[in-house]
Motif scaffolding. Structure first.
Motif, PDB file in Angstrom:
ATOM      1  N   ASP A  29       0.829  -1.204   0.000  1.00 57.00           N
ATOM      2  CA  ASP A  29       0.000   0.000   0.000  1.00 57.00           C
ATOM      3  C   ASP A  29       0.866   1.258   0.000  1.00 57.00           C
ATOM      4  O   ASP A  29       2.078   1.199   0.038  1.00 57.00           O
ATOM      5  N   GLY A  30       0.212   2.398  -0.023  1.00 57.61           N
ATOM      6  CA  GLY A  30       0.922   3.667  -0.028  1.00 57.61           C
ATOM      7  C   GLY A  30       1.178   4.142  -1.441  1.00 57.61           C
ATOM      8  O   GLY A  30       1.062   3.381  -2.404  1.00 57.61           O
ATOM      9  N   PRO A  31       1.548   5.400  -1.579  1.00 60.99           N
ATOM     10  CA  PRO A  31       1.722   5.981  -2.915  1.00 60.99           C
ATOM     11  C   PRO A  31       2.813   5.314  -3.745  1.00 60.99           C
ATOM     12  O   PRO A  31       2.741   5.294  -4.962  1.00 60.99           O
ATOM     13  N   GLU A  32       3.839   4.775  -3.084  1.00 65.27           N
ATOM     14  CA  GLU A  32       4.908   4.104  -3.826  1.00 65.27           C
ATOM     15  C   GLU A  32       4.815   2.588  -3.718  1.00 65.27           C
ATOM     16  O   GLU A  32       5.733   1.874  -4.121  1.00 65.27           O
ATOM     17  N   ALA A  36      -0.181   0.109  -5.445  1.00 67.04           N
ATOM     18  CA  ALA A  36      -0.739   1.454  -5.269  1.00 67.04           C
ATOM     19  C   ALA A  36      -2.010   1.666  -6.082  1.00 67.04           C
ATOM     20  O   ALA A  36      -2.880   2.429  -5.697  1.00 67.04           O
ATOM     21  N   THR A  37      -2.140   0.962  -7.201  1.00 62.13           N
ATOM     22  CA  THR A  37      -3.326   1.131  -8.056  1.00 62.13           C
ATOM     23  C   THR A  37      -4.429   0.138  -7.694  1.00 62.13           C
ATOM     24  O   THR A  37      -5.464   0.106  -8.347  1.00 62.13           O
ATOM     25  N   ARG A 138       6.908   7.552   7.975  1.00 59.70           N
ATOM     26  CA  ARG A 138       5.654   7.874   7.269  1.00 59.70           C
ATOM     27  C   ARG A 138       4.437   7.242   7.942  1.00 59.70           C
ATOM     28  O   ARG A 138       3.313   7.650   7.695  1.00 59.70           O
TER      29      ARG A 138
END
Length: 166
Positions: A29-32, A36-37, A138
Motif C-alpha cells: 500500500d501507499g503511494p509508492e 498502489a493502483t 511515514r
C-alpha cells in the motif's frame, strides 16, 4: 537470500539474507507501493525479483475471511495469483504456506488476528531490528504486512536450518 510475501492489499515483501538481515522491503500500500493502483504491478515485481542472489520465496496462502464479500474475495484471489505469477516468472522456487502453518512454527497458538499481528511486529523488532516497520516515519504504527512478510521469510529460514540439522 529468501523472499517473504504477505499477499494482502496492505501486505508487503521482505528479502532476508541467511543471517536474518533485511536486504529489501516493500509495502503493497501507499503511494509508492507495488499495489498502489489496487493491483500488483507485475513489471515492477518481476524487476524486484530479478536478483541472482535470491534462492527461494515463501508466500502466505490467500484465504477468504468469514463474512467477506464476493468482490473482496475475487480481489484477494486475483492479486494472489498476480504475485504468484511474478514470483514464478522470476524462476524462483516458491513455497505456499498457510497462515496457521508458519505461525505454529513460532509456537503461536490460534489467536485472534490482532494478537497475531502484534506478535509478528514484536518478533521482527527482536530478530530484525534493522527492518523499518514505520517506513521512514511515514507511518504512526508498525506496518503489519511487512512484519508478516518478514516472519514468513524467518519461518522459511528457520525451517531450512532445522531440516539441515536432522
Amino acid at each position: 537470500m529468501i523472499v517473504g510475501v504477505d499477499p494482502g492489499l496492505k501486505g508487503g515483501i521482505v528479502i532476508l539474507d541467511p543471517e536474518d538481515r533485511a536486504v529489501s522491503a516493500w509495502r503493497a500500500d501507499g503511494p509508492e507501493g507495488y499495489c498502489a493502483t489496487g493491483r500488483p504491478d507485475i513489471a515492477r515485481l518481476v524487476q524486484m525479483f530479478d536478483d541472482d542472489r535470491l534462492r527461494s520465496a515463501v508466500i502466505e496462502k490467500a484465504g477468504v475471511m468469514p463474512k467477506q464479500g464476493i468482490s473482496s474475495a475475487l480481489t484477494i484471489g486475483v492479486n494472489y495469483g498476480l504475485l504468484l505469477g511474478a514470483l514464478r516468472a522470476s524462476r524462483l522456487p516458491v513455497r505456499e504456506v498457510a497462515p496457521a502453518t508458519w505461525t505454529r512454527g513460532f509456537g503461536w497458538r490460534a489467536a485472534d488476528r490482532a494478537a497475531r499481528k502484534l506478535r509478528a511486529v514484536a518478533l521482527v523488532r527482536l530478530r530484525i531490528p534493522s527492518l523499518d516497520l514505520l517506513d521512514g516515519g511515514r507511518l504512526r504504527v508498525p506496518h503489519t504486512g511487512l512484519a508478516d512478510a518478514a516472519c514468513l521469510a524467518l519461518w522459511a529460514l528457520d525451517s531450512r536450518s532445522h531440516a539441515a540439522a536432522r
